[in-house]
Structure formats: C-alpha cells, structure tokens
Design an enzyme around this catalytic site. Structure first.
Site, PDB file in Angstrom:
ATOM      1  N   ARG A 159     117.886  38.194  31.877  1.00 15.13           N
ATOM      2  CA  ARG A 159     118.131  37.251  30.836  1.00 15.13           C
ATOM      3  C   ARG A 159     119.635  37.736  30.428  1.00 15.13           C
ATOM      4  O   ARG A 159     120.203  38.879  30.875  1.00 15.13           O
ATOM      5  CB  ARG A 159     117.339  37.418  29.611  1.00 15.13           C
ATOM      6  CG  ARG A 159     115.850  37.271  29.906  1.00 15.13           C
ATOM      7  CD  ARG A 159     114.775  37.774  28.685  1.00 15.13           C
ATOM      8  NE  ARG A 159     113.385  37.328  29.000  1.00 15.13           N
ATOM      9  CZ  ARG A 159     112.548  38.153  29.520  1.00 15.13           C
ATOM     10  NH1 ARG A 159     113.026  39.379  29.729  1.00 15.13           N
ATOM     11  NH2 ARG A 159     111.288  38.032  29.794  1.00 15.13           N
ATOM     12  N   LYS A 183     112.446  42.380  26.730  1.00 17.06           N
ATOM     13  CA  LYS A 183     111.883  42.339  25.431  1.00 17.06           C
ATOM     14  C   LYS A 183     110.708  43.362  25.055  1.00 17.06           C
ATOM     15  O   LYS A 183     110.112  43.990  25.982  1.00 17.06           O
ATOM     16  CB  LYS A 183     110.922  40.831  25.722  1.00 17.06           C
ATOM     17  CG  LYS A 183     111.990  39.593  25.628  1.00 17.06           C
ATOM     18  CD  LYS A 183     111.001  38.380  25.643  1.00 17.06           C
ATOM     19  CE  LYS A 183     112.174  37.130  25.654  1.00 17.06           C
ATOM     20  NZ  LYS A 183     111.291  35.808  25.497  1.00 17.06           N
ATOM     21  N   HIS A 254     120.320  30.340  31.680  1.00 20.03           N
ATOM     22  CA  HIS A 254     118.705  30.479  32.172  1.00 20.03           C
ATOM     23  C   HIS A 254     118.368  29.823  33.618  1.00 20.03           C
ATOM     24  O   HIS A 254     117.645  30.083  34.293  1.00 20.03           O
ATOM     25  CB  HIS A 254     117.946  29.971  30.927  1.00 20.03           C
ATOM     26  CG  HIS A 254     116.731  30.731  30.771  1.00 20.03           C
ATOM     27  ND1 HIS A 254     116.717  32.153  30.205  1.00 20.03           N
ATOM     28  CD2 HIS A 254     115.366  30.449  30.693  1.00 20.03           C
ATOM     29  CE1 HIS A 254     115.683  32.467  30.234  1.00 20.03           C
ATOM     30  NE2 HIS A 254     114.704  31.851  30.341  1.00 20.03           N
ATOM     31  N   ARG A 257     118.269  32.438  36.226  1.00 21.33           N
ATOM     32  CA  ARG A 257     117.189  32.864  36.177  1.00 21.33           C
ATOM     33  C   ARG A 257     115.745  31.989  36.923  1.00 21.33           C
ATOM     34  O   ARG A 257     115.197  32.696  37.640  1.00 21.33           O
ATOM     35  CB  ARG A 257     116.717  33.317  34.791  1.00 21.33           C
ATOM     36  CG  ARG A 257     115.294  34.066  34.654  1.00 21.33           C
ATOM     37  CD  ARG A 257     115.270  34.645  33.124  1.00 21.33           C
ATOM     38  NE  ARG A 257     114.128  34.925  32.675  1.00 21.33           N
ATOM     39  CZ  ARG A 257     113.555  36.269  32.998  1.00 21.33           C
ATOM     40  NH1 ARG A 257     114.237  37.175  33.420  1.00 21.33           N
ATOM     41  NH2 ARG A 257     112.347  36.438  32.240  1.00 21.33           N
ATOM     42  N   HIS A 280     108.197  39.492  32.875  1.00 18.30           N
ATOM     43  CA  HIS A 280     107.346  38.579  32.453  1.00 18.30           C
ATOM     44  C   HIS A 280     105.917  39.545  32.133  1.00 18.30           C
ATOM     45  O   HIS A 280     105.166  40.377  32.723  1.00 18.30           O
ATOM     46  CB  HIS A 280     106.542  37.328  32.958  1.00 18.30           C
ATOM     47  CG  HIS A 280     107.619  36.277  33.323  1.00 18.30           C
ATOM     48  ND1 HIS A 280     107.950  35.380  34.201  1.00 18.30           N
ATOM     49  CD2 HIS A 280     108.846  35.692  32.730  1.00 18.30           C
ATOM     50  CE1 HIS A 280     108.813  34.649  34.135  1.00 18.30           C
ATOM     51  NE2 HIS A 280     109.640  34.796  32.992  1.00 18.30           N
ATOM     52  N   TYR A 289     106.862  28.931  38.059  1.00 16.06           N
ATOM     53  CA  TYR A 289     107.933  28.785  39.206  1.00 16.06           C
ATOM     54  C   TYR A 289     107.162  28.209  40.589  1.00 16.06           C
ATOM     55  O   TYR A 289     107.775  27.885  41.509  1.00 16.06           O
ATOM     56  CB  TYR A 289     108.685  30.191  39.545  1.00 16.06           C
ATOM     57  CG  TYR A 289     109.528  30.319  38.227  1.00 16.06           C
ATOM     58  CD1 TYR A 289     110.740  29.720  37.987  1.00 16.06           C
ATOM     59  CD2 TYR A 289     109.042  31.510  37.441  1.00 16.06           C
ATOM     60  CE1 TYR A 289     111.439  29.899  36.803  1.00 16.06           C
ATOM     61  CE2 TYR A 289     109.836  31.793  36.063  1.00 16.06           C
ATOM     62  CZ  TYR A 289     110.867  31.040  35.936  1.00 16.06           C
ATOM     63  OH  TYR A 289     111.655  31.221  34.902  1.00 16.06           O
TER      64      TYR A 289
END
Length: 308
Positions: A159, A183, A254, A257, A280, A289
């Site tokens: 990110r 995150k 993004h 990504r 994730h 994806y």
C-alpha cells in the site's frame, strides 16, 4: 459555512472514540481520519435533529442520516463505510456504558456494487516504467526516486502508506525481501525482483544522498526537502504516469497493487501466498483477484475462440 460545535456530551464521546481507535485498536492515521469524518457527520446530523445526548441517538436518526446522503448522490461504497462506522461507534458506546442499548443493530446500508479493480496489462506496466526514463545516468534524484518507488509498488503490491513508512533497514538486499508494517501494526515479509532491486539500489547510491538532511532519519524514500516522502506525493507520481498511458481506466497507486496481485495469480501463484504478500487478514479479500483473472481469461477466450 462553518459547522456548529457539537453538544458537549457528543463531542466528548467523539474524542474518547478517537482515543480508542488510536490506543486500543491501533488503527492507522488514515483510517482514524476516515472514521472520525464519518462520525462527525453523524453527530452533526443528530445534533441538528435536536439530539444533545448519546441516548437520543436512535435508529430513525441513523437511517435518516444515511438517507439524506443517499439522496445527495453519495456512492454506495461510501454509504456502506459510513454505516459500518456508525455500528462500530454505537457498539463501542454500549460497551463503555455511554448508552443503554445499541441503536445501530438493525442499521443497513446499500450493498456495495461488485466492481472489478482496474488492472494494467504487462505491456502497459512496461510503458509505465519507461515513462519514468530508462537512462538514469543523467536523471535527477526525483526521477531516480520515482522509478524506485514505482518498481517497488508493482513488485511487492504494498500500500502507499506502507511504502512511505519504509526505513532503509526494512530492506534485505541480499535476500531481496522487504519488511512491511501493515494495518493493525502487523508485520510481514515481502519478496521483490531484480528490476526493483536495481532501481532501489540506484536510489540509495545516487538519489537519496543528494537529498538527505539531518532530519531525514532512516526513511527510505525522501521528498525534495529531505523529509520522509508523503503518501500524497506518491499518489501524484503514479496518477500522472497512469494518466499519460492514455489507454487504461486504472487510477491511483492502488492500481499497481491490484495489478501485482492479478499478475501473480495469472502466473500461477497460490492464493494464500498472495494473501500473505498483500497483508490481507481474510482470504475472501484476496479472492476478488481471482475474479479479475477469470474475467480477463473470459475476454481472451471470447476474442480468440472461433465459437465463443
């Protein structure tokens, strides 16, 4: 027109919720800003509706708040996020005994539209990198930096905030891996390839030394004044490059990504490996994806098969 100050009890709750997000949930600065923006909108609407205490925040107010924004043309994805913020806030308030019952238990928002993320073809990625200039011998420090950032974004799928937060010692040049803080302060290790390694090495040898200042610290990527690069600067660089391509609907960093993840899966990478690379927490997030890849496969089939 300036927004009126919130009633004291509502403002106090908003301040406490912010501390909760930062201290207990360890949310990123970007996530905290988004949550608080949504919450301020909700509380301002409730105050305008006559509420001065949290107990006066009921399901009807929450529904009218979302309804007003829907009528104003707000995107369904934003409405869904705002509804999620409201549910998170009232759940927290109930746990803190600021309210006696949760008014958002039955709150629903429009379902998110299922749209596939913009993805670049391989030849478009090549042209994107070429747009940064292939001859770095006479390039400026900014050109060398931009090439390294874009190569690393595509190579790793990190990110923008993660890229901006990298320090020099997060790199392992020998193993060609990157230590990334994602995150929720979750750390992961991501591999990268030779082109990215060469571009980053060039930046460290010839680009960064010309920008480094006493205030630079260990930051890997720097801005013009020698401070850590700002995510907005990265977005600006990538958005300009994508715009200059002229033949893609992909926008923003993004997209790189999305592209990295899709190309990995197209090349046969395991879904769980891609989940780990992207950071994730849920495999379901990564599975979008596979939909992208199937969509591209279907288009290729329709173009190539005589009886498609």
């Amino acid at each position: 027109m300036d927004q009126k100050p919130l009633p004291p009890e509502l403002q106090s709750a908003a301040d406490d919720y912010k501390r909760y997000l930062v201290a207990e949930r360890a949310r990123s600065a970007h996530t905290v800003r988004a949550y608080l923006s949504d919450l301020e909108s909700l509380l301002a609407y409730a105050a305008a509706d006559g509420a001065t205490r949290l107990e006066e925040l009921d399901l009807g107010t929450l529904r009218r708040w979302l309804g007003a924004q829907s009528e104003g043309g707000m995107a369904r994805s934003t409405l869904a996020r705002r509804a999620a913020t409201a549910r998170s806030f009232t759940k927290w308030a109930l746990r803190e005994e600021l309210i006696s019952k949760d008014p958002a238990l039955r709150l629903q928002a429009p379902k998110r539209g299922k749209s596939l993320p913009g993805v670049l073809q391989q030849q478009q990625v090549n042209r994107l990198v070429e747009g940064l200039g292939t001859d770095a011998a006479d390039g400026s420090a900014m050109m060398i930096r931009n090439r390294a950032m874009v190569e690393l974004l595509y190579a790793t799928g990190v990110r923008v905030g993660e890229l901006a937060g990298l320090d020099i010692d997060d790199l392992d040049p020998d193993r060609r891996t990157l230590r990334v803080l994602g995150k929720g302060n979750k750390e992961r290790t991501v591999p990268f390839g030779v082109p990215a390694a060469l571009a980053v090495d060039d930046w460290l040898r010839r680009g960064r030394p010309s920008l480094v200042r006493a205030t630079s610290g260990p930051a890997l990527f720097l801005g013009m004044r020698g401070n850590r690069v700002d995510p907005r600067q990265i977005r600006s660089v990538v958005e300009k490059l994508l715009h200059n391509l002229g033949d893609t609907s992909a926008t923003g960093p993004h997209a790189l990504r999305h592209t990295a993840a899709t190309h990995l899966l197209d090349g046969g990478a395991d879904l769980r490996a891609v989940q780990e690379i992207l950071g994730h927490s849920s495999l379901a997030t990564t599975q979008i994806y596979t939909h992208v890849s199937v969509d591209r496969l279907r288009k290729s089939y329709q173009q190539a098969h005589p009886r498609a």
